[in-house]
Design a protein around this motif. Structure first.
Motif: not given
Length: 456
Positions: A25, A295-296, A299, A302, A343, A347
């Motif tokens: 990330p 955190l999302g 993720l 990525r 999360v 995303v």
């Protein structure tokens, strides 16, 4: 600020890497321009949150009316609703770096003017409305210009990483800005927050001239043969409406935003109402939401080329988790559900922004973001009152459950329609085109995957 050497040619891409680094990330930070841009954005976010921390209280103090405070916010949002598409057309027609730098200077001038009026006790309702309208007007150009400028500092495959990093920078800037606001206001007064925000805009403007696009990802030059502003805006709207994936992304995001993303309202009422919690306990829920959002975003960073189908899947999963949150019997259960809910929705949001900023060809991206800003402002104004009415009618639990089911139903119906459109008609047999073995590949099939589709 130390001098930054300005290279004569576009920045060379970072050396190729393999393995995990390709999906890290943080991979966008391999590019020097993005490191400077991220530092500038952190400074800008700190200044913005310093101002936002004191702004509503200041406006309420000046006007003496919560309704008038709401009107000032609506006045600031109005240009985005009415002129968002025109602002996007301007970004496509004007040099991007110059547009971004000038808009930063204009916002700095507004912030410094507000700071002076506050310091000398000259800020009244009329001046407040004018400054709010000017801020909203400049933002219609500043938003898409800065977003697209940042994307040009990394290859297309790393745009999702850049957007995810921007989300982390935004969250960090919020934490630092709120803390700095308390210190600055306590020592120097309310005007200090506005002055600090003005300085943060100037810092960004000073960095922009030294930024260079990566090789192979040069920014779109202004088209001298471009149509007039009204025709260009119309062309952008036609392009947007002619791209089913952009329309689908808009529907998914709009429904999710109106019925599933206002957790500052719904979860606050749920915690302090049916769950009989305290304000401190809601603060814990808000912290979990913030951490889950970061955190999302990481993720999503990525991903290299997220699809609208994947975005819809995550949005539907978040909606179903929202249903479970509405049915939570205790605060502990709510906290357990809130983490994954934050999360998956982060995303979905980050991946959606990536699609929005990379799907159109370079010469159309400003107008696409202009259409998006107009739509986003619309559901941002309609969503909170609509959700409030739903809570009045069904209560906080009912609003969460019904809202989540509605989001999932809309996404499911869209997926079903898409499947039916792609399914072959009954009785029809596919006809294979005869292509000689020695036939050369067609120009369309030989195009690079990175190259955007032509504007219809």
């Amino acid at each position: 600020m130390p001098p930054i050497p300005a290279p004569r040619s576009p920045e060379r891409p970072a050396p190729p890497s393999s393995g995990r680094s390709k999906r890290s990330p943080w991979r966008c930070l391999r590019h020097g321009g993005m490191r400077w841009w991220s530092a500038a954005n952190l400074v800008s976010n700190v200044g913005t949150w310093m101002q936002l921390t004191v702004q509503n209280l200041l406006v309420l103090h000046i006007t003496g009316s919560a309704a008038t405070t709401g009107v000032s916010l609506a006045v600031q949002a109005a240009p985005g609703l009415l002129l968002g598409l025109a602002g996007g057309a301007a970004v496509d027609a004007w040099p991007r770096k110059l547009t971004a730098a000038v808009s930063q200077v204009a916002l700095a001038a507004i912030a410094f003017t507000t700071a002076a009026l506050v310091a000398f006790d000259r800020l009244d309702v009329a001046a407040l409305m004018v400054l709010s309208a000017l801020t909203g007007l400049v933002a219609t150009v500043e938003g898409p210009a800065c977003a697209l400028l940042g994307n040009e500092l990394v290859p297309v495959r790393d745009v999702s990483s850049a957007i995810a990093l921007g989300s982390v920078v935004h969250s960090a800037g919020r934490l630092i800005g709120v803390a700095c606001a308390g210190v600055a206001v306590g020592a120097l007064g309310t005007s200090a927050a506005y002055a600090a925000n003005g300085l943060s805009f100037l810092f960004v403007a000073a960095v922009i001239p030294f930024l260079r696009p990566v090789a192979g990802h040069a920014p779109a030059e202004p088209d001298r043969r471009a149509p007039r502003p009204v025709a260009a805006a119309r062309e952008g709207l036609a392009y947007f409406m002619g791209r089913p994936r952009l329309v689908a992304l808009t529907v998914v995001t709009a429904v999710s935003a109106m019925f599933g993303r206002n957790y500052g309202l719904t979860l606050a009422v749920l915690v302090t109402g049916p769950l009989a919690g305290s304000d401190e306990q809601f603060g814990t829920v808000a912290t979990v939401l913030a951490v889950g959002g970061i955190l999302g975003a990481l993720l999503a960073g990525r991903m290299q080329r997220p699809s609208v189908q994947l975005i819809g899947t995550f949005a539907a999963a978040g909606a179903l988790l929202q249903v479970v949150a509405g049915l939570s019997p205790t605060l502990v259960v709510l906290l357990v559900v809130t983490a994954p809910m934050a999360v998956v929705e982060s995303v979905s949001d980050t991946a959606g922004t990536t699609v929005l900023q990379t799907d159109p060809p370079p010469g159309m991206r400003g107008r696409v973001l202009g259409v998006w800003r107009t739509a986003q402002t619309g559901w941002g104004l309609v969503g909170p009152p609509l959700l409030g009415l739903l809570m009045e009618w069904a209560g906080p639990r009912g609003a969460l459950v019904l809202g989540g089911l509605l989001i999932a139903a809309v996404i499911g119906a869209g997926a079903l329609c898409r499947t039916r459109r792609r399914a072959p008609r009954s009785g029809a047999k596919p006809v294979a085109a005869h292509v000689p073995e020695s036939a050369p590949p067609s120009p369309r099939s030989a195009r690079s995957v990175e190259e955007p589709a032509p504007v219809p």
